[in-house]
Scaffold this motif. Sequence first.
Motif, PDB file in Angstrom:
ATOM      1  N   GLY A 222      -2.504  -9.840 -18.696  1.00 55.10           N
ATOM      2  CA  GLY A 222      -1.125  -9.387 -18.790  1.00 55.10           C
ATOM      3  C   GLY A 222      -0.805  -8.379 -17.706  1.00 55.10           C
ATOM      4  N   VAL A 223       0.379  -7.813 -17.791  1.00 51.89           N
ATOM      5  CA  VAL A 223       0.836  -6.841 -16.806  1.00 51.89           C
ATOM      6  C   VAL A 223      -0.122  -5.655 -16.723  1.00 51.89           C
ATOM      7  N   ASP A 224      -0.707  -5.279 -17.848  1.00 53.69           N
ATOM      8  CA  ASP A 224      -1.625  -4.132 -17.861  1.00 53.69           C
ATOM      9  C   ASP A 224      -2.870  -4.369 -17.006  1.00 53.69           C
ATOM     10  N   ASP A 225      -3.141  -5.635 -16.667  1.00 55.47           N
ATOM     11  CA  ASP A 225      -4.319  -5.946 -15.851  1.00 55.47           C
ATOM     12  C   ASP A 225      -4.039  -5.893 -14.355  1.00 55.47           C
ATOM     13  N   LEU A 226      -2.788  -5.758 -13.945  1.00 49.77           N
ATOM     14  CA  LEU A 226      -2.459  -5.753 -12.519  1.00 49.77           C
ATOM     15  C   LEU A 226      -3.172  -4.651 -11.740  1.00 49.77           C
ATOM     16  N   PRO A 227      -3.399  -3.469 -12.322  1.00 52.21           N
ATOM     17  CA  PRO A 227      -4.146  -2.445 -11.562  1.00 52.21           C
ATOM     18  C   PRO A 227      -5.540  -2.875 -11.133  1.00 52.21           C
ATOM     19  N   LEU A 228      -6.081  -3.953 -11.729  1.00 61.29           N
ATOM     20  CA  LEU A 228      -7.390  -4.451 -11.298  1.00 61.29           C
ATOM     21  C   LEU A 228      -7.363  -4.918  -9.846  1.00 61.29           C
ATOM     22  N   LEU A 229      -6.165  -5.203  -9.334  1.00 62.07           N
ATOM     23  CA  LEU A 229      -6.040  -5.643  -7.950  1.00 62.07           C
ATOM     24  C   LEU A 229      -5.844  -4.473  -6.998  1.00 62.07           C
ATOM     25  N   GLY A 230      -5.713  -3.267  -7.518  1.00 61.35           N
ATOM     26  CA  GLY A 230      -5.483  -2.101  -6.688  1.00 61.35           C
ATOM     27  C   GLY A 230      -6.628  -1.867  -5.724  1.00 61.35           C
ATOM     28  N   GLY A 231      -6.251  -1.489  -4.484  1.00 63.52           N
ATOM     29  CA  GLY A 231      -7.259  -1.166  -3.488  1.00 63.52           C
ATOM     30  C   GLY A 231      -7.792  -2.370  -2.739  1.00 63.52           C
ATOM     31  N   THR A 232      -7.332  -3.586  -3.112  1.00 65.42           N
ATOM     32  CA  THR A 232      -7.763  -4.769  -2.387  1.00 65.42           C
ATOM     33  C   THR A 232      -6.718  -5.119  -1.341  1.00 65.42           C
ATOM     34  N   ALA A 233      -7.080  -6.010  -0.432  1.00 68.63           N
ATOM     35  CA  ALA A 233      -6.172  -6.382   0.649  1.00 68.63           C
ATOM     36  C   ALA A 233      -4.941  -7.081   0.104  1.00 68.63           C
ATOM     37  N   ARG A 234      -3.763  -6.685   0.562  1.00 69.36           N
ATOM     38  CA  ARG A 234      -2.523  -7.318   0.150  1.00 69.36           C
ATOM     39  C   ARG A 234      -2.278  -8.581   0.962  1.00 69.36           C
ATOM     40  N   LEU A 235      -1.427  -9.456   0.418  1.00 69.16           N
ATOM     41  CA  LEU A 235      -1.047 -10.648   1.145  1.00 69.16           C
ATOM     42  C   LEU A 235       0.136 -10.378   2.069  1.00 69.16           C
ATOM     43  N   ASP A 236       0.699  -9.168   2.006  1.00 66.05           N
ATOM     44  CA  ASP A 236       1.827  -8.830   2.858  1.00 66.05           C
ATOM     45  C   ASP A 236       1.380  -8.742   4.304  1.00 66.05           C
ATOM     46  N   PRO A 237       2.298  -8.962   5.282  1.00 69.69           N
ATOM     47  CA  PRO A 237       1.923  -8.841   6.688  1.00 69.69           C
ATOM     48  C   PRO A 237       1.453  -7.426   6.996  1.00 69.69           C
ATOM     49  N   PRO A 238       0.521  -7.244   7.955  1.00 70.04           N
ATOM     50  CA  PRO A 238       0.043  -5.910   8.297  1.00 70.04           C
ATOM     51  C   PRO A 238       1.155  -5.068   8.892  1.00 70.04           C
ATOM     52  N   ALA A 239       1.030  -3.762   8.751  1.00 70.88           N
ATOM     53  CA  ALA A 239       2.039  -2.860   9.284  1.00 70.88           C
ATOM     54  C   ALA A 239       2.051  -2.942  10.807  1.00 70.88           C
ATOM     55  N   PRO A 240       3.240  -2.727  11.445  1.00 67.46           N
ATOM     56  CA  PRO A 240       3.330  -2.796  12.906  1.00 67.46           C
ATOM     57  C   PRO A 240       2.357  -1.828  13.565  1.00 67.46           C
TER      58      PRO A 240
END
Length: 248
Positions: A222-240
């Motif tokens: 559930g939503v409460d499990d989303l913090p398990l992904l914290g600190g891992t690489a995001r799928l968003d493009p890298p910052a400029p």
Amino acid sequence: MSTVVKPLTVEYCGESYSVEPGEEFGIGRDAELTIDENPYLHRRFLTVGHDFGMWWLSNIGTLLTATVTDATGTMQAWLAPGARLPIVFRTMHVMFSAGATTYDFSISSAEDYFNPAAQVDSSSGSTTVLPVTLTTSQRQLIVALAENVLIQAAPGRRTIPSSAEAAERLGWSMTTFNRKLDNVCDKLDKLGVAGLRGGREKLATNRRSRLVEYAVTTRLVGVDDLPLLGGTARLDPPAPGRDHRADR
């Protein structure tokens, strides 16, 4: 004395549709509820109709399946092609996948023929969802695949990430990801969860989508499990200006 049949309400993407007795309400690519123009979706996949004094949800497609649960997630059914299910809960959630996209909608009824307890009773019958013990990494894998579904509260459509995208999200190699996906699917298959085993050609999109459907609808994650992904690489493009190669 005849019983007055009350209409149902189908909700999808913030819009509500009323279904009256005597109507057949279709759901699909070209139906009363047009879900999407997704070519993998049947023109008419599911129907809602009244028969034998009850409302029914029917799968009139030939390839796709749907996962159906009550509001608590403790009762779950897999609606295969040609099958139909009586609508006995005040609120029913339906989730299915076509290609790499997962959709969900809800059905609300004024009648409440069956009201399960909020907690799973281990002494009850096989229709309740069995308890599943997951390791931290197995839970992380499921959350990475289900993230797009979990972060949106309203019924609608979401894209299930590819194995490569989910592995990158977790910072894992593809070998590690595939091994852990095999372990999770084998564990749930042994508990009787359908749709997670098959030939090599069926293992990619189909079982990832089915795993997300089962895990979300039964509240395995559930939503409460989303913090398990914290600190891992995001799928968003890298910052400029940042050298993304350093993350590898």
